[in-house]
Motif scaffolding. Sequence first.
Motif, PDB file in Angstrom:
ATOM      1  N   ILE A   1       0.832  -1.208   0.000  1.00 44.12           N
ATOM      2  CA  ILE A   1       0.000   0.000   0.000  1.00 44.12           C
ATOM      3  C   ILE A   1       0.862   1.251   0.000  1.00 44.12           C
ATOM      4  CG2 ILE A   1      -1.984   1.149   1.037  1.00 44.12           C
ATOM      5  CD1 ILE A   1      -2.782  -1.433   2.342  1.00 44.12           C
ATOM      6  N   MET A   2       0.932   1.896  -1.163  1.00 46.41           N
ATOM      7  CA  MET A   2       1.751   3.105  -1.330  1.00 46.41           C
ATOM      8  C   MET A   2       0.832   4.281  -1.662  1.00 46.41           C
ATOM      9  SD  MET A   2       4.746   2.130  -0.536  1.00 46.41           S
ATOM     10  CE  MET A   2       6.058   3.171  -1.216  1.00 46.41           C
ATOM     11  N   THR A   3      -0.118   4.518  -0.770  1.00 42.89           N
ATOM     12  CA  THR A   3      -1.049   5.640  -0.903  1.00 42.89           C
ATOM     13  C   THR A   3      -0.770   6.602   0.251  1.00 42.89           C
ATOM     14  OG1 THR A   3      -2.709   4.692   0.571  1.00 42.89           O
ATOM     15  CG2 THR A   3      -2.792   4.007  -1.748  1.00 42.89           C
ATOM     16  N   PRO A   4      -1.441   7.757   0.251  1.00 46.78           N
ATOM     17  CA  PRO A   4      -1.333   8.655   1.422  1.00 46.78           C
ATOM     18  C   PRO A   4      -2.239   8.191   2.564  1.00 46.78           C
ATOM     19  CG  PRO A   4      -1.884   9.839  -0.622  1.00 46.78           C
ATOM     20  CD  PRO A   4      -2.147   8.404  -0.864  1.00 46.78           C
ATOM     21  N   GLY A   5      -2.510   6.945   2.654  1.00 43.66           N
ATOM     22  CA  GLY A   5      -3.261   6.385   3.767  1.00 43.66           C
ATOM     23  C   GLY A   5      -4.628   5.898   3.342  1.00 43.66           C
ATOM     24  N   PRO A   6      -5.151   4.817   3.966  1.00 42.66           N
ATOM     25  CA  PRO A   6      -4.479   4.071   5.020  1.00 42.66           C
ATOM     26  C   PRO A   6      -3.302   3.271   4.461  1.00 42.66           C
ATOM     27  CG  PRO A   6      -6.447   2.900   4.311  1.00 42.66           C
ATOM     28  CD  PRO A   6      -6.451   4.219   3.596  1.00 42.66           C
ATOM     29  N   VAL A   7      -2.255   3.109   5.256  1.00 45.04           N
ATOM     30  CA  VAL A   7      -1.079   2.363   4.799  1.00 45.04           C
ATOM     31  C   VAL A   7      -0.928   1.065   5.582  1.00 45.04           C
ATOM     32  CG1 VAL A   7       0.067   4.510   4.104  1.00 45.04           C
ATOM     33  CG2 VAL A   7       0.581   3.500   6.352  1.00 45.04           C
ATOM     34  N   GLU A   8       0.062   0.286   5.185  1.00 48.06           N
ATOM     35  CA  GLU A   8       0.300  -1.002   5.841  1.00 48.06           C
ATOM     36  C   GLU A   8       0.519  -0.804   7.343  1.00 48.06           C
ATOM     37  OE1 GLU A   8       3.523  -2.936   3.690  1.00 48.06           O
ATOM     38  OE2 GLU A   8       2.675  -2.205   1.807  1.00 48.06           O
ATOM     39  N   VAL A   9      -0.042  -1.725   8.106  1.00 45.01           N
ATOM     40  CA  VAL A   9       0.076  -1.651   9.558  1.00 45.01           C
ATOM     41  C   VAL A   9       1.290  -2.466   9.993  1.00 45.01           C
ATOM     42  CG1 VAL A   9      -1.084  -2.258  11.712  1.00 45.01           C
ATOM     43  CG2 VAL A   9      -2.401  -1.307   9.798  1.00 45.01           C
ATOM     44  N   ASP A  10       2.057  -1.928  10.920  1.00 41.74           N
ATOM     45  CA  ASP A  10       3.190  -2.673  11.451  1.00 41.74           C
ATOM     46  C   ASP A  10       2.707  -4.019  12.000  1.00 41.74           C
ATOM     47  OD1 ASP A  10       5.257  -3.543  13.460  1.00 41.74           O
ATOM     48  OD2 ASP A  10       6.214  -1.707  12.753  1.00 41.74           O
ATOM     49  N   PRO A  11       3.371  -5.131  11.641  1.00 38.38           N
ATOM     50  CA  PRO A  11       2.916  -6.449  12.123  1.00 38.38           C
ATOM     51  C   PRO A  11       2.817  -6.534  13.648  1.00 38.38           C
ATOM     52  CG  PRO A  11       4.639  -6.719  10.461  1.00 38.38           C
ATOM     53  CD  PRO A  11       4.514  -5.247  10.718  1.00 38.38           C
ATOM     54  N   ARG A  12       3.654  -5.774  14.334  1.00 33.07           N
ATOM     55  CA  ARG A  12       3.578  -5.797  15.807  1.00 33.07           C
ATOM     56  C   ARG A  12       2.292  -5.150  16.298  1.00 33.07           C
ATOM     57  NH1 ARG A  12       9.397  -3.135  16.796  1.00 33.07           N
ATOM     58  NH2 ARG A  12       8.818  -2.246  14.775  1.00 33.07           N
ATOM     59  N   VAL A  13       1.812  -4.176  15.548  1.00 31.69           N
ATOM     60  CA  VAL A  13       0.536  -3.539  15.897  1.00 31.69           C
ATOM     61  C   VAL A  13      -0.613  -4.515  15.638  1.00 31.69           C
ATOM     62  CG1 VAL A  13      -1.059  -1.670  15.300  1.00 31.69           C
ATOM     63  CG2 VAL A  13       1.393  -1.199  15.533  1.00 31.69           C
ATOM     64  N   LEU A  14      -0.559  -5.187  14.502  1.00 29.03           N
ATOM     65  CA  LEU A  14      -1.603  -6.185  14.195  1.00 29.03           C
ATOM     66  C   LEU A  14      -1.663  -7.229  15.306  1.00 29.03           C
ATOM     67  CD1 LEU A  14      -0.985  -6.798  10.362  1.00 29.03           C
ATOM     68  CD2 LEU A  14      -2.849  -5.490  11.410  1.00 29.03           C
ATOM     69  N   ARG A  15      -0.497  -7.656  15.759  1.00 25.71           N
ATOM     70  CA  ARG A  15      -0.432  -8.680  16.804  1.00 25.71           C
ATOM     71  C   ARG A  15      -1.019  -8.144  18.110  1.00 25.71           C
ATOM     72  NH1 ARG A  15       5.129 -10.057  16.095  1.00 25.71           N
ATOM     73  NH2 ARG A  15       5.581  -8.936  18.006  1.00 25.71           N
ATOM     74  N   ALA A  16      -0.703  -6.892  18.425  1.00 23.20           N
ATOM     75  CA  ALA A  16      -1.203  -6.314  19.678  1.00 23.20           C
ATOM     76  C   ALA A  16      -2.731  -6.303  19.690  1.00 23.20           C
ATOM     77  CB  ALA A  16      -0.670  -4.886  19.866  1.00 23.20           C
ATOM     78  N   MET A  17      -3.341  -6.124  18.503  1.00 18.42           N
ATOM     79  CA  MET A  17      -4.799  -6.082  18.445  1.00 18.42           C
ATOM     80  C   MET A  17      -5.436  -7.424  18.737  1.00 18.42           C
ATOM     81  SD  MET A  17      -6.160  -3.480  15.573  1.00 18.42           S
ATOM     82  CE  MET A  17      -4.918  -3.946  14.391  1.00 18.42           C
ATOM     83  N   SER A  18      -4.680  -8.497  18.625  1.00 13.04           N
ATOM     84  CA  SER A  18      -5.285  -9.799  18.913  1.00 13.04           C
ATOM     85  C   SER A  18      -5.180 -10.170  20.390  1.00 13.04           C
ATOM     86  CB  SER A  18      -4.660 -10.878  18.023  1.00 13.04           C
ATOM     87  OG  SER A  18      -3.325 -11.066  18.380  1.00 13.04           O
ATOM     88  N   THR A  19      -4.742  -9.214  21.216  1.00 14.62           N
ATOM     89  CA  THR A  19      -4.686  -9.424  22.665  1.00 14.62           C
ATOM     90  C   THR A  19      -6.106  -9.476  23.255  1.00 14.62           C
ATOM     91  OG1 THR A  19      -2.695  -8.050  22.653  1.00 14.62           O
ATOM     92  CG2 THR A  19      -3.701  -8.477  24.809  1.00 14.62           C
ATOM     93  N   PRO A  20      -6.398 -10.481  24.096  1.00 18.28           N
ATOM     94  CA  PRO A  20      -7.721 -10.492  24.760  1.00 18.28           C
ATOM     95  C   PRO A  20      -7.980  -9.181  25.486  1.00 18.28           C
ATOM     96  CG  PRO A  20      -6.602 -12.566  25.116  1.00 18.28           C
ATOM     97  CD  PRO A  20      -5.596 -11.656  24.450  1.00 18.28           C
ATOM     98  N   ILE A  21      -9.245  -8.765  25.543  1.00 21.56           N
ATOM     99  CA  ILE A  21      -9.516  -7.420  26.052  1.00 21.56           C
ATOM    100  C   ILE A  21      -9.660  -7.366  27.584  1.00 21.56           C
ATOM    101  CG2 ILE A  21     -10.729  -6.916  23.888  1.00 21.56           C
ATOM    102  CD1 ILE A  21     -13.227  -6.413  25.786  1.00 21.56           C
ATOM    103  N   LEU A  22      -9.617  -6.159  28.099  1.00 19.06           N
ATOM    104  CA  LEU A  22      -9.847  -5.871  29.515  1.00 19.06           C
ATOM    105  C   LEU A  22     -11.087  -4.988  29.628  1.00 19.06           C
ATOM    106  CD1 LEU A  22      -6.184  -4.889  30.477  1.00 19.06           C
ATOM    107  CD2 LEU A  22      -7.423  -6.877  31.379  1.00 19.06           C
ATOM    108  N   GLY A  23     -11.703  -4.994  30.788  1.00 17.89           N
ATOM    109  CA  GLY A  23     -12.794  -4.054  31.057  1.00 17.89           C
ATOM    110  C   GLY A  23     -12.238  -2.638  31.104  1.00 17.89           C
ATOM    111  N   GLN A  24     -13.103  -1.642  30.855  1.00 17.84           N
ATOM    112  CA  GLN A  24     -12.588  -0.279  30.703  1.00 17.84           C
ATOM    113  C   GLN A  24     -12.156   0.365  32.021  1.00 17.84           C
ATOM    114  OE1 GLN A  24     -15.371   2.636  29.297  1.00 17.84           O
ATOM    115  NE2 GLN A  24     -17.126   1.547  30.137  1.00 17.84           N
ATOM    116  N   PHE A  25     -12.658  -0.131  33.149  1.00 17.36           N
ATOM    117  CA  PHE A  25     -12.226   0.433  34.439  1.00 17.36           C
ATOM    118  C   PHE A  25     -11.316  -0.517  35.212  1.00 17.36           C
ATOM    119  CE2 PHE A  25     -16.167   2.884  33.589  1.00 17.36           C
ATOM    120  CZ  PHE A  25     -15.544   4.118  33.434  1.00 17.36           C
ATOM    121  N   ASP A  26     -10.894  -1.588  34.554  1.00 20.55           N
ATOM    122  CA  ASP A  26      -9.890  -2.485  35.125  1.00 20.55           C
ATOM    123  C   ASP A  26      -8.616  -1.665  35.308  1.00 20.55           C
ATOM    124  OD1 ASP A  26      -7.835  -4.497  35.389  1.00 20.55           O
ATOM    125  OD2 ASP A  26      -9.218  -5.938  34.489  1.00 20.55           O
TER     126      ASP A  26
END
Lengths: 415, 415
Positions: free
Chosen positions: A14-39
């Motif tokens: 993806i060589m556009t002015p956005g959205p562009v390729e996401v860093d693989p480490r960011v993609l991985r971070a998104m697959s982390t199980p979630i927490l409650g918002q006031f945890d």
Amino acid sequence: MTVFRELNTPLRTIMTPGPVEVDPRVLRAMSTPILGQFDPAFTQIMNETMEMLRQVFQTKNQWTFPIDGTSRSGIEAVLTSILAPGDKVLIPIFGRFGHLLTEIAERNGAEIHTIETEWGQVFDQDEIIKAMERVKPKVLAIVHGETSTGCMQPLDKLGKACREMDILCVVDAVATIAGTEVKVDEWQLDAVIGGTQKCFSVPSGMAPITYNERVEKLLASRKKVERGVRTTGDAVDVRNPIQSNYFDLSQLQDYWGPRRLNHHTEATSMLYALREGARIVLEEGLEERFSRHRLHEKAIMEGIKAMGLTLFNDVTWKLPMVTCVNIPEGIDGEAIRSMLLGQFGIEIASSFGPLHGKIWRIGAMGYSCRKENVFAVLSALEAALIRNGASVQRGEALQAALNVYDPASRMAVMM
Amino acid sequence: MTVFRELNTPLRTIMTPGPVEVDPRVLRAMSTPILGQFDPAFTQIMNETMEMLRQVFQTKNQWTFPIDGTSRSGIEAVLTSILAPGDKVLIPIFGRFGHLLTEIAERNGAEIHTIETEWGQVFDQDEIIKAMERVKPKVLAIVHGETSTGCMQPLDKLGKACREMDILCVVDAVATIAGTEVKVDEWQLDAVIGGTQKCFSVPSGMAPITYNERVEKLLASRKKVERGVRTTGDAVDVRNPIQSNYFDLSQLQDYWGPRRLNHHTEATSMLYALREGARIVLEEGLEERFSRHRLHEKAIMEGIKAMGLTLFNDVTWKLPMVTCVNIPEGIDGEAIRSMLLGQFGIEIASSFGPLHGKIWRIGAMGYSCRKENVFAVLSALEAALIRNGASVQRGEALQAALNVYDPASRMAVMM
């Protein structure tokens, strides 16, 4: 009933002015199980993200946090929270996203004043300051990096001038944040909106913003705590209440601040992505990251020119992360883009308004801004142009890019 | 400068009314590399998601798509796009989220009319219809599942009555969608907002909405295409323009519809999550999913009662996915919640307003709604209560839950 299959997407360059390729480490971070918002484990992540964003924005502003929406939601949150009906706002326009600022400001009943320059130009800062003196607006709202034209507006004198005239300086830095200098404190910018899906290399869906005490003071005068979570002592009637609940920064402060008053449910996985994205930006180092963007920009520019094409934005005010290429006479720009996507899996962008059909826009932002991608887009563009009957200098683009990346090897060939 | 480490979160059992645990398949979908927003492979994903959402909402409405923000952004998008200053809106309030509807509606300059009932009650639909006859509003806005009280408002007669009186019926189904029946077409609801972070088991950050031709017609009268992407023939001046750009449904239609007019940059990874979440809902089957929610609800209710506690919402209008437990006399509700989180890694919720400190709210939604979690929350709650000096029936809660899940094994013990 149609049965839908699992998500199965092609892998693109993806060589556009956005959205562009996401860093693989960011993609991985998104697959982390979630927490409650006031945890407490989650509110700590909120605080850490605020601190990292402060460093990226180069600011000490307490109020530095993301809005839960795409980049324009950040712009709307700032303008809606600041502007009341009848407030004067001055908007210098040098491309599509200047128009967007007018669209958002006018929905707040603001009195819009604009100055315009041709697409491809930027303003002399003194010209803007003169308009400020004439209009005497409450707010100056201006785009930093205009991706529609590949131009970058100098800002370093504007904040100081705004402060002297008691004007709030609001900057759309969606395209530039984490890709080039956005010195919020040094330039005395009052509120700045960044984007995630460009140089941050985080998916679209959050908009980091920052604002200082001048804005905070104004917000305090419009603050209303919502029914259902209101307690004694909270103001009930205010003049000029903010016309959005979702984008009410005075309420969002109570959510992101120590009061932790329930507002929306924070977008957990997007926050994980933004935290990881900010961490990666800081780990690379701001200076190093900005240099990397300039290096690959140079390789693209040299490659394009060596091919025999011309640049629309080969100017001193060029936006480092977007290179605009004039579509050669007789060539159908969209046919080339289709071939790049269909045959090579590479996406570049067209443009809007007066530039529609006249230029291609090649982005090199964040994770997409790397050598392999530069080589890929140059070689594919050359091939597609030849295939479409254009006259180009064959084989020169990659040599020119290699000259930027590896000047030593050129010497070896020449000797 | 602080060095931040990689994201490292504790794994929680989340038994609140949201956000709840995300299905692992959804988490995985989010780690898919992204596509550009106008890539045909991506617009196909947009279309597929719309089609799946239609099935979940049980509607044929063309306009069924997510808003890029958290659940309340969907509510604000619908109300802001419908309501112009001075429009009358009737809001029946039976908990916190009814108040939220008034907050959002009043920011649009609407004339707010409310009827209220005690927290823990719902309305007889005829009472609402009588109020509609008296107020003659343009819009009836009402919450379906009120998580603050664990109550669910019957809606089946309201849509028809609204149509007869030419009123638009707007429903907040954030808590109920994908967990119990929300029959948009059969109940003749004009606009409905769902949530992702509850029974859908997708992270917070998107709000699926649906609306019919009655709403579409109204939007058409307020439609303005934005400067920068406007072409000849697009209306420029309209009466009562929609006061938000980001939440302007008339513009969002042009982005989600065949015109594909650039608006925001779609939140790619959240859309991947929503598509996968919707796919999982449909794969399980709506009826099966609703039954599952009722089964685990029963196990929780029986377990709580067997322990010797009482339910706040043991009523015919109970919200199936939220069980509200009266905090026993002399017990500090927050101390128990802290122990559940700190010792057992289990999160349950407190409540708001008049119920603050009086009840705990135990959610069983989406992926969190499963046997292991029910056993975990019941056994931990029993242990924490004993530890805090409460008198409970020891060992009975899990037996009562097992009686629900496995009645046959009970027989064996009794024989």
